[in-house]
Write a protein that holds these residues in place. Structure first.
Motif, mmCIF file in Angstrom:
data_model
loop_
_atom_site.group_PDB
_atom_site.id
_atom_site.type_symbol
_atom_site.label_atom_id
_atom_site.label_comp_id
_atom_site.label_asym_id
_atom_site.label_seq_id
_atom_site.Cartn_x
_atom_site.Cartn_y
_atom_site.Cartn_z
ATOM 1 N N THR A 91 1.982 9.114 4.994
ATOM 2 C CA THR A 91 1.853 7.860 4.119
ATOM 3 C C THR A 91 2.061 6.805 4.729
ATOM 4 O O THR A 91 1.406 5.723 4.666
ATOM 5 N N LEU A 92 3.244 6.629 5.767
ATOM 6 C CA LEU A 92 3.556 5.633 6.307
ATOM 7 C C LEU A 92 2.359 4.971 7.385
ATOM 8 O O LEU A 92 1.781 3.911 7.292
ATOM 9 N N LYS A 141 0.882 -1.152 -0.106
ATOM 10 C CA LYS A 141 -0.036 -0.025 -0.035
ATOM 11 C C LYS A 141 0.844 1.273 0.143
ATOM 12 O O LYS A 141 0.631 2.306 -0.686
ATOM 13 N N HIS A 142 1.862 1.236 0.918
ATOM 14 C CA HIS A 142 3.012 2.449 0.675
ATOM 15 C C HIS A 142 3.579 2.598 -0.376
ATOM 16 O O HIS A 142 3.425 3.775 -0.922
ATOM 17 N N LYS A 143 3.709 1.491 -1.095
ATOM 18 C CA LYS A 143 4.467 1.691 -2.231
ATOM 19 C C LYS A 143 3.693 2.436 -3.540
ATOM 20 O O LYS A 143 3.893 3.202 -4.329
ATOM 21 N N GLU A 156 8.329 4.111 -3.303
ATOM 22 C CA GLU A 156 9.081 4.115 -1.872
ATOM 23 C C GLU A 156 8.820 2.734 -1.335
ATOM 24 O O GLU A 156 7.876 2.278 -1.029
ATOM 25 N N ILE A 157 10.020 2.201 -0.767
ATOM 26 C CA ILE A 157 9.902 0.918 -0.165
ATOM 27 C C ILE A 157 9.901 1.038 1.635
ATOM 28 O O ILE A 157 10.777 1.598 1.858
ATOM 29 N N LEU A 193 -0.258 1.814 7.286
ATOM 30 C CA LEU A 193 -0.412 0.883 8.646
ATOM 31 C C LEU A 193 -1.710 0.686 8.766
ATOM 32 O O LEU A 193 -2.180 -0.442 9.088
ATOM 33 N N LYS A 194 -2.653 1.504 8.634
ATOM 34 C CA LYS A 194 -3.996 1.626 9.056
ATOM 35 C C LYS A 194 -4.732 0.787 8.277
ATOM 36 O O LYS A 194 -5.682 0.081 8.476
ATOM 37 N N LEU A 195 -4.492 0.899 6.847
ATOM 38 C CA LEU A 195 -5.124 0.117 5.871
ATOM 39 C C LEU A 195 -4.796 -1.265 5.874
ATOM 40 O O LEU A 195 -5.535 -2.224 5.440
ATOM 41 N N ALA A 196 -3.388 -1.497 6.299
ATOM 42 C CA ALA A 196 -2.896 -2.714 6.534
ATOM 43 C C ALA A 196 -3.596 -3.578 7.537
ATOM 44 O O ALA A 196 -3.766 -4.631 7.549
ATOM 45 N N GLU A 197 -4.011 -2.863 8.775
ATOM 46 C CA GLU A 197 -4.649 -3.039 9.916
ATOM 47 C C GLU A 197 -5.853 -3.778 9.418
ATOM 48 O O GLU A 197 -6.394 -4.947 9.600
#
Length: 363
Positions: free
Chosen positions: A284-285, A207-209, A215-216, A289-293
């Motif tokens: 962005t980070l 998602k971050h990428k 960006e990694i 994180l929240k969307l990954a949760e």
């Protein structure tokens, strides 16, 4: 998962409140200090049995009142479920599922799943290690209900050992007993933290990428414990470490080693985000994180968690706003707070229930 209704009594600035949720998207609108955030905090408490704003449950009780309660009617897997928490210090809180008391926290925690994203979360990178540990622990509770009890057990043992050290007792047998219990409890916590972070990193990095133009993102659990240990090896390592630092702990009268002192580091293109990330990169980070949760809870539990967005859109630029709103699934119940509706486009608002809040009342 869908919350049909929420009922509060003597919670924060609410004497009595009952609200029925009519749509999957609800926007609570009102000026600052009217009680919007308190509603989201109440929902999150039903999900985690912990506030993401204060440490003590007693701080949730309305001023000059002795106790408070939070209850909700939910739909879980097409089945109606009622939840209730009664906070009445100094007694233990009372937990009820469908009107029946639950003695084990994990029996309560397995019902409602929620992810909270607030403006305060955007400071996660620059905050204290305790803030990152709390974020991680609350996130894990959403996936592994037993983790709450493991954490409570560890904290109880640590407090007992800390009191023992502070009072200066010279009983090596009792200290060894504390270290034995502490190593078992600590190993369980560290094991689940590392496991959860690895799973979360896989999703968050993708998602971050996407939103950061390539960006990694990577994570690292910061601890004196080497990587790659299983649960048994973790327990043995922690116990040996506690034995080695025994004299230092006695001299300094402190618990010097354990998951209560660990941290989480985040890296963008292998650069420490806590030290060097720009404000936009940090946001962005945290968004990733929240969307990954959300995704990991759905993947592990089979339930769509409730998303709580506390005045966060005003803190994001248009790119991140759009990414967040597009990422919210149609079946994701989303409860949002804002001082106005200006941050939302008309298409999004067309299917949102807008509710006005003023001085702890729905108006």
């Amino acid at each position: 998962m869908f919350i049909k209704s929420l009922k509060l009594k003597n919670f924060r600035n609410y004497n009595h409140l009952q609200h029925n949720f009519a749509k999957s998207k609800t926007l609570f609108v009102g000026k600052n200090a009217q009680g919007k955030t308190n509603l989201l905090e109440a929902v999150y408490y039903l999900s985690t049995l912990s506030s993401n704003r204060v440490k003590k449950d007693s701080e949730l009780i309305k001023f000059n009142e002795q106790n408070c309660s939070i209850s909700a009617q939910c739909i879980k897997s097409d089945t109606d479920v009622s939840l209730e928490v009664i906070i009445n210090p100094p007694k233990n809180k009372i937990l009820k599922v469908n009107g029946l008391k639950k003695n084990k926290s994990q029996d309560f925690l397995r019902v409602l799943k929620a992810v909270s994203f607030s403006a305060a979360d955007l400071m996660l990178m620059r905050g204290e290690p305790s803030n990152r540990r709390k974020w991680l622990d609350l996130a894990i509770c959403q996936v592994y209900g037993a983790y709450y009890d493991k954490l409570a057990k560890y904290n109880k043992i640590r407090l007992q050992k800390s009191n023992f050290l502070t009072q200066g007792y010279n009983d090596e047998g009792l200290l060894d007993a504390f270290n034995t219990q502490m190593s078992i409890a600590a190993a369980n916590i560290v094991y689940l933290r590392i496991k959860f972070l690895a799973e979360l990193e896989k999703i968050a990095s993708i998602k971050h990428k996407t939103v950061s133009n390539g960006e990694i993102l990577s994570f690292c659990y910061e601890s004196d414990i080497p990587d790659g240990f299983g649960l048994k090896e973790l327990c043995e390592f922690i116990y040996d470490k506690l034995c080695k630092i025994k004299d230092d702990e006695i001299r300094r009268a402190q618990c010097l080693f354990g998951p209560h002192r660990d941290d989480i580091s985040f890296f963008i293109n292998d650069v420490d985000a806590k030290k060097y990330a720009s404000q936009g990169q940090q946001r962005t980070l945290v968004l990733a994180l929240k969307l990954a949760e959300l995704d990991i809870i759905k993947e592990k539990t089979g339930e769509e968690p409730v998303l709580l967005l506390d005045d966060v859109l005003a803190e994001l630029d248009n790119v991140r706003q759009n990414y967040l709103l597009r990422a919210i699934g149609e079946n994701t119940q989303t409860i949002i707070t804002s001082v106005d509706t200006l941050a939302f486009d008309e298409e999004f608002l067309s299917d949102v229930d807008i509710v006005n809040i003023s001085q702890g009342q729905i108006v």
